[in-house]
Design an enzyme around this catalytic site. Structure first.
Site, mmCIF file in Angstrom:
data_model
loop_
_atom_site.group_PDB
_atom_site.id
_atom_site.type_symbol
_atom_site.label_atom_id
_atom_site.label_comp_id
_atom_site.label_asym_id
_atom_site.label_seq_id
_atom_site.Cartn_x
_atom_site.Cartn_y
_atom_site.Cartn_z
ATOM 1 N N HIS A 14 0.865 -1.186 0.000
ATOM 2 C CA HIS A 14 0.000 0.000 0.000
ATOM 3 C C HIS A 14 0.894 1.227 0.000
ATOM 4 O O HIS A 14 1.284 1.731 1.048
ATOM 5 C CB HIS A 14 -0.924 -0.026 1.224
ATOM 6 C CG HIS A 14 -1.961 1.061 1.231
ATOM 7 N ND1 HIS A 14 -3.184 0.924 1.835
ATOM 8 C CD2 HIS A 14 -1.965 2.313 0.714
ATOM 9 C CE1 HIS A 14 -3.887 2.022 1.695
ATOM 10 N NE2 HIS A 14 -3.162 2.900 1.022
ATOM 11 N N HIS A 16 1.400 4.829 -2.379
ATOM 12 C CA HIS A 16 1.067 5.709 -3.504
ATOM 13 C C HIS A 16 2.343 6.391 -3.954
ATOM 14 O O HIS A 16 2.957 7.131 -3.169
ATOM 15 C CB HIS A 16 0.050 6.764 -3.074
ATOM 16 C CG HIS A 16 -1.231 6.193 -2.542
ATOM 17 N ND1 HIS A 16 -2.352 6.017 -3.330
ATOM 18 C CD2 HIS A 16 -1.556 5.724 -1.302
ATOM 19 C CE1 HIS A 16 -3.324 5.484 -2.593
ATOM 20 N NE2 HIS A 16 -2.871 5.296 -1.363
ATOM 21 N N HIS A 194 -9.490 1.018 -1.593
ATOM 22 C CA HIS A 194 -9.483 1.643 -0.274
ATOM 23 C C HIS A 194 -10.909 1.566 0.267
ATOM 24 O O HIS A 194 -11.868 1.955 -0.420
ATOM 25 C CB HIS A 194 -9.091 3.116 -0.377
ATOM 26 C CG HIS A 194 -7.632 3.373 -0.593
ATOM 27 N ND1 HIS A 194 -6.915 2.802 -1.602
ATOM 28 C CD2 HIS A 194 -6.752 4.160 0.098
ATOM 29 C CE1 HIS A 194 -5.654 3.231 -1.529
ATOM 30 N NE2 HIS A 194 -5.521 4.055 -0.509
ATOM 31 N N GLU A 197 -11.353 3.279 5.624
ATOM 32 C CA GLU A 197 -10.323 4.190 6.160
ATOM 33 C C GLU A 197 -11.083 5.271 6.930
ATOM 34 O O GLU A 197 -11.029 5.315 8.152
ATOM 35 C CB GLU A 197 -9.490 4.791 5.016
ATOM 36 C CG GLU A 197 -8.427 5.786 5.485
ATOM 37 C CD GLU A 197 -7.683 6.492 4.337
ATOM 38 O OE1 GLU A 197 -8.187 6.501 3.195
ATOM 39 O OE2 GLU A 197 -6.600 7.060 4.602
ATOM 40 N N ASP A 275 1.654 3.916 2.873
ATOM 41 C CA ASP A 275 0.641 4.778 2.253
ATOM 42 C C ASP A 275 1.295 5.937 1.478
ATOM 43 O O ASP A 275 1.513 5.812 0.275
ATOM 44 C CB ASP A 275 -0.352 5.284 3.319
ATOM 45 C CG ASP A 275 -1.714 5.646 2.752
ATOM 46 O OD1 ASP A 275 -1.930 5.454 1.547
ATOM 47 O OD2 ASP A 275 -2.577 6.130 3.527
ATOM 48 N N ASP A 276 1.580 7.034 2.178
ATOM 49 C CA ASP A 276 2.171 8.226 1.557
ATOM 50 C C ASP A 276 3.333 8.682 2.437
ATOM 51 O O ASP A 276 3.214 9.645 3.191
ATOM 52 C CB ASP A 276 1.112 9.332 1.449
ATOM 53 C CG ASP A 276 -0.081 8.892 0.627
ATOM 54 O OD1 ASP A 276 0.038 8.860 -0.615
ATOM 55 O OD2 ASP A 276 -1.113 8.536 1.220
HETATM 56 N N1 ADE Z 1 -4.524 8.767 -2.014
HETATM 57 C C1 ADE Z 1 -3.307 8.784 -1.481
HETATM 58 N N2 ADE Z 1 -3.353 8.372 -0.208
HETATM 59 C C2 ADE Z 1 -4.637 8.049 0.068
HETATM 60 C C3 ADE Z 1 -5.318 7.549 1.197
HETATM 61 N N3 ADE Z 1 -4.689 7.277 2.349
HETATM 62 N N4 ADE Z 1 -6.643 7.359 1.112
HETATM 63 C C4 ADE Z 1 -7.292 7.648 -0.019
HETATM 64 N N5 ADE Z 1 -6.702 8.117 -1.110
HETATM 65 C C5 ADE Z 1 -5.373 8.307 -1.077
HETATM 66 ZN ZN ZN Z 2 -3.745 4.780 0.420
#
Ligand code: ADE
Ligand code: ZN
Length: 334
Positions: A14, A16, A194, A197, A275-276
């Protein structure tokens, strides 16, 4: 950083790519592309990374991605991530990208794809780091726009293992994208989404039943629905949990409040991911470390998470066995 965690062989499932853009790289690419940013400096940009929810993050994330114009930009972004991942024990990674974030700005789909693929190929060669690519649809845009994106991607279908669904969750349920996911499944692509969340457990049910996903991304809100937990356990549906992300986006107040330990205790096939990472304060190893410390997870739990990451991946059975053997070899000498 605990050397055991950093060296632990793991898969990341996971991630991005656009969320791995560090502020320094955003500024460097903006400068060479002549793009102006609404922040005076790298530090000013970093200071803006104080989020109240998913949308407040997404606004800045899309602004950062706006500097990406050329094939080389996508290469540089992807390569920077792969170097960090390699240094943190990642042996296999399945990365998301959001083509619509770029094609909406007039960037050619091919520039995005070629830059990413070239970096993935270089990492395979240089580090033995294997990878798969997952094309995500932006759920705040229309189902028609997602459909047009799939059409654009189909000539390169072999470049992807799956399609996914990301961006603003609440108000954009999986059901909105049932038709385009059906098309993707019909051409042999796998699906992920997703769900759970910020959105309710119903969105996880929809992702399973309507989108036929192989994994749920995040899924932490499943614990609100015991019937759903029973199903996820029974089917061993993987959940790609992102602990530091959840804290930064206020899904949980503090890392100590995170429910990952409860999820593992319940028998859910949870994995840990970043994630990011440039926005949430850590790459995958920092996420393992955060839950080790914040939740007091034992070494056995961390190993279970690493093992889960290979089981939850789209690796072939032979490749999965090879990676699990690497994990066992690591544990034998740790
Ligand atoms: N795009 C990038 N990170 C995300 C996240 N945590 N949830 C939804 N969209 C995303
Ligand atoms: Zn994500």
């Amino acid at each position: 950083m605990d050397p055991f965690i950093r060296g632990l062989p793991k898969a990341e499932l996971h991630l991005h790519l656009e969320g791995s853009l560090e502020p320094e790289l955003i500024f460097a690419i903006a400068q060479r592309n002549g793009v102006s940013l609404p922040y005076a400096s790298v530090d000013a940009l970093r200071r803006a990374y104080s989020f109240t929810n998913l949308q407040s993050f997404l606004d800045i994330y899309y602004a950062g991605a706006g500097v990406l114009l050329h094939e080389q930009d996508f290469y540089d972004m992807t390569w920077a991530y792969l170097e960090r991942a390699h240094a943190q024990g990642v042996r296999h990674t399945e990365v998301f990208f959001d083509p619509q974030t770029h094609t909406e700005r007039g960037v050619a789909f091919e520039a995005v794809l070629d830059g990413i693929r070239r970096a993935l190929s270089d990492a395979r060669e240089r580090f033995g780091l294997t990878s798969e690519l997952i094309l995500c649809f932006l759920r705040h845009l229309s189902a028609e726009a997602a459909d047009a994106t799939l059409t654009q991607a189909l000539p390169y279908k072999d470049a992807f293992v799956a399609v996914g669904l990301d961006s603003s969750e609440v108000g954009h349920p999986p059901s909105k994208f049932q038709a385009v996911f059906r098309r993707a499944l019909d051409v042999g692509l796998k699906t992920v989404a997703h769900a759970g969340e910020e959105g309710p457990p119903e969105y996880i049910w929809e992702a399973l039943d309507l989108l036929q996903v192989s994994r749920i991304d995040h899924g932490v809100r499943c614990l609100e629905d015991p019937r759903l937990v029973a199903r996820l356990v029974e089917e061993q549906v993987p959940l790609t949990v992102c602990p530091l992300s959840n804290v930064k986006l206020k899904v949980f107040e503090r890392i100590e409040d995170h429910t990952l330990g409860r999820m593992l205790d319940a028998g859910l096939r949870a994995t840990v991911n970043s994630d990011d990472p440039s926005y949430f304060g850590g790459y995958v190893a920092e996420n393992y470390e955060a839950v080790a410390e914040g939740l007091g997870l034992s070494r056995a739990r961390l190993v279970e998470l690493a093992r889960n990451s290979f089981h939850a991946s789209f690796l072939s059975p032979a490749e999965r066995e090879r990676r699990l053997a690497e994990l066992d070899a690591y544990l034998a000498q740790a």
